[in-house]
Design a protein around this motif. Structure first.
Motif, PDB file in Angstrom:
ATOM      1  N   SER A  83       0.895  -1.236   0.021  1.00  0.00           N
ATOM      2  CA  SER A  83      -0.013   0.172   0.140  1.00  0.00           C
ATOM      3  C   SER A  83       0.781   1.280  -0.073  1.00  0.00           C
ATOM      4  CB  SER A  83      -0.890  -0.047   1.355  1.00  0.00           C
ATOM      5  OG  SER A  83      -1.858  -1.268   1.146  1.00  0.00           O
ATOM      6  N   LEU A 208      -6.380 -10.095  -2.904  1.00  0.00           N
ATOM      7  CA  LEU A 208      -6.914  -9.363  -3.990  1.00  0.00           C
ATOM      8  C   LEU A 208      -6.108  -8.243  -4.314  1.00  0.00           C
ATOM      9  CD1 LEU A 208     -10.606 -10.193  -3.141  1.00  0.00           C
ATOM     10  CD2 LEU A 208      -9.282 -11.312  -4.596  1.00  0.00           C
ATOM     11  N   ALA A 209      -5.584  -7.559  -3.265  1.00  0.00           N
ATOM     12  CA  ALA A 209      -5.029  -6.073  -3.490  1.00  0.00           C
ATOM     13  C   ALA A 209      -3.603  -6.384  -4.013  1.00  0.00           C
ATOM     14  CB  ALA A 209      -5.325  -5.500  -2.140  1.00  0.00           C
ATOM     15  N   ALA A 211      -2.521  -8.995  -5.560  1.00  0.00           N
ATOM     16  CA  ALA A 211      -2.810  -9.696  -7.095  1.00  0.00           C
ATOM     17  C   ALA A 211      -3.018  -8.434  -7.987  1.00  0.00           C
ATOM     18  CB  ALA A 211      -3.852 -10.788  -7.069  1.00  0.00           C
ATOM     19  N   ALA A 212      -4.083  -7.533  -7.740  1.00  0.00           N
ATOM     20  CA  ALA A 212      -4.224  -6.561  -8.553  1.00  0.00           C
ATOM     21  C   ALA A 212      -3.027  -5.581  -8.930  1.00  0.00           C
ATOM     22  CB  ALA A 212      -5.443  -5.823  -8.078  1.00  0.00           C
ATOM     23  N   VAL A 213      -2.305  -5.284  -7.692  1.00  0.00           N
ATOM     24  CA  VAL A 213      -1.265  -4.628  -7.832  1.00  0.00           C
ATOM     25  C   VAL A 213      -0.221  -5.300  -8.737  1.00  0.00           C
ATOM     26  CG1 VAL A 213       0.969  -3.631  -6.917  1.00  0.00           C
ATOM     27  CG2 VAL A 213      -1.343  -3.385  -5.776  1.00  0.00           C
ATOM     28  N   VAL A 215      -0.964  -7.256 -11.359  1.00  0.00           N
ATOM     29  CA  VAL A 215      -1.414  -7.284 -12.615  1.00  0.00           C
ATOM     30  C   VAL A 215      -1.327  -6.048 -13.422  1.00  0.00           C
ATOM     31  CG1 VAL A 215      -3.526  -7.527 -14.068  1.00  0.00           C
ATOM     32  CG2 VAL A 215      -2.846  -9.127 -12.361  1.00  0.00           C
ATOM     33  N   LEU A 216      -1.538  -4.814 -12.388  1.00  0.00           N
ATOM     34  CA  LEU A 216      -1.765  -3.466 -12.835  1.00  0.00           C
ATOM     35  C   LEU A 216      -0.436  -2.563 -12.791  1.00  0.00           C
ATOM     36  CD1 LEU A 216      -5.402  -2.608 -11.303  1.00  0.00           C
ATOM     37  CD2 LEU A 216      -4.529  -3.000 -13.748  1.00  0.00           C
ATOM     38  N   ARG A 219       0.759  -0.247 -15.379  1.00  0.00           N
ATOM     39  CA  ARG A 219      -0.269   1.072 -15.789  1.00  0.00           C
ATOM     40  C   ARG A 219       0.024   1.823 -14.456  1.00  0.00           C
ATOM     41  NH1 ARG A 219      -4.452   0.655 -19.455  1.00  0.00           N
ATOM     42  NH2 ARG A 219      -4.395  -1.297 -20.628  1.00  0.00           N
ATOM     43  N   ILE A 243      -8.563   3.338  -8.942  1.00  0.00           N
ATOM     44  CA  ILE A 243      -8.236   1.598  -8.621  1.00  0.00           C
ATOM     45  C   ILE A 243      -7.158   1.757  -7.752  1.00  0.00           C
ATOM     46  CG2 ILE A 243      -7.123  -0.359  -9.617  1.00  0.00           C
ATOM     47  CD1 ILE A 243      -8.501   0.351 -12.377  1.00  0.00           C
ATOM     48  N   LEU A 247      -7.757  -0.295  -3.737  1.00  0.00           N
ATOM     49  CA  LEU A 247      -6.729  -1.322  -3.467  1.00  0.00           C
ATOM     50  C   LEU A 247      -5.833  -0.820  -2.174  1.00  0.00           C
ATOM     51  CD1 LEU A 247      -4.680  -2.267  -6.877  1.00  0.00           C
ATOM     52  CD2 LEU A 247      -6.836  -3.235  -5.499  1.00  0.00           C
ATOM     53  N   ARG A 282       7.856  -3.257 -10.968  1.00  0.00           N
ATOM     54  CA  ARG A 282       7.207  -4.682 -11.254  1.00  0.00           C
ATOM     55  C   ARG A 282       8.413  -5.613 -10.487  1.00  0.00           C
ATOM     56  NH1 ARG A 282       3.907  -7.653 -13.711  1.00  0.00           N
ATOM     57  NH2 ARG A 282       2.879  -5.905 -14.653  1.00  0.00           N
TER      58      ARG A 282
END
Length: 339
Positions: A83, A208-209, A211-213, A215-216, A219, A243, A247, A282
């Motif tokens: 975060s 979930l947060a 995994a979303a980070v 993937v994104l 971006r 988004i 998250l 990444r």
């Protein structure tokens, strides 16, 4: 991602080179760090005043208390560190994280509100309200940043801390009016003593947060370069900010409900990882998650043993370390600005 496209080689060659580069970044140093973190988690499982080997119910206590506590260390450490990384990226400021922008205080206000309005609400209901308040509070902070011109990056966390102090004052007033001050103090103390089977399972939602980070990541990196650059390469800046805020709110709200406030964790870890490895989002993600887990585990071990058989909140240890690192970072930034 289109940001890296101009400097990349032909697609066929990139397909061969990228895994090699990734393996080199997560090679022996990462495996050693993973082994060290695993050893720390093993030490956490073995630490406690109650001997699980010399009592008949030792294994039951191990399953209901020790294992959930260790899982909570992993999930909360990774979530809060990530975060902080995302928040620093979006705001382009290395001194912000959920506890220096008021996000944690907003989550606490949501938790207090649901306790007053619906004292028998389930932990999922408390978590949902806390996440909602954390989202609103983070958006308020971002809107203030857009409207207020701050010449120094050091003023950004100060503004966030002041905003958090105002929200905390409102929470304290409401708690005094409803005789909930003791409960508020317990929630905010930041401790893993209340983590046991049946009370920590909502922490799995922070995956979930995470995994979303992952993937994104590309971006979010583009959005972190500013609205003009993001728009130029076809990324919706406003959408990515929303988004990212969602998250951050999800991770902060869930951790606040289960564990409480973990001050400076999202500030320390991303900065130390960035200082050691650079700013590649990444490739830094696994290091940030691993380092956050290791740091919060070390602080928890200190908190459990420093005044054994009693225990101090882990937030006390994190606060001392985090404040020291915060001051060092400010001094470094001030020297660079003056150079």
């Amino acid at each position: 991602m289109t940001l890296l496209a101009p400097s990349r080689p032909a697609p066929a060659r990139a397909g061969r080179d990228t895994p090699v580069r990734t393996r080199s970044r997560l090679g022996l140093p990462f495996l050693l760090a993973l082994a060290l973190t695993t050893a720390l988690l093993g030490l956490s499982l073995a630490t406690g005043e109650y001997s699980i080997l010399s009592h008949d119910d030792g294994w039951e206590l191990f399953r209901t208390v020790r294992i959930p506590r260790t899982i909570a260390l992993v999930l909360s450490g990774a979530a809060m560190s990530l975060s902080g990384l995302v928040m620093q990226l979006i705001t382009q400021n290395r001194f912000v994280e959920p506890t220096t922008t008021g996000t944690t205080e907003w989550a606490g206000l949501g938790l207090l509100t649901v306790m007053i309005v619906a004292p028998h609400a389930t932990i999922l209901s408390r978590m949902a309200v806390a996440v909602g308040f954390a989202f609103i509070g983070t958006m308020v902070f971002f809107l203030l940043l857009r409207r207020v011109s701050l010449r120094s990056s050091l003023l950004v966390p100060i503004m966030g801390i002041m905003l958090g102090a105002v929200v905390s004052a409102v929470s304290t007033f409401l708690a005094l009016e409803t005789n909930s001050l003791q409960s508020l103090g317990v929630w905010f103390q930041g401790s893993f003593t209340s983590v046991y089977r049946g009370q920590y399972e909502v922490l799995w939602l922070v995956l979930l947060a995470v995994a979303a980070v992952v993937v994104l990541a590309d971006r979010l990196t583009v959005a972190g370069l500013g609205e003009d650059v993001a728009t130029a390469v076809g990324v919706s800046y406003q959408q990515m900010v929303l988004i990212a805020t969602a998250l951050i709110a999800l991770a902060t709200g869930v951790v606040t409900v289960v564990v409480g406030s973990l001050p400076f964790l999202g500030l320390i870890v991303p900065n130390l990882v960035s200082m050691a490895r650079g700013d590649d989002l990444r490739s830094n993600l696994p290091w940030v998650c691993l380092s956050g887990t290791a740091l919060v585990t070390v602080c928890d071990l200190v908190a459990r043993t420093i005044i054994s058989p009693f225990e101090v909140p882990v937030s006390v240890v994190l606060g001392v370390i985090g404040a020291a690192v915060f001051i060092v970072l400010i001094v470094r930034r001030t020297r660079r600005s003056g150079a």
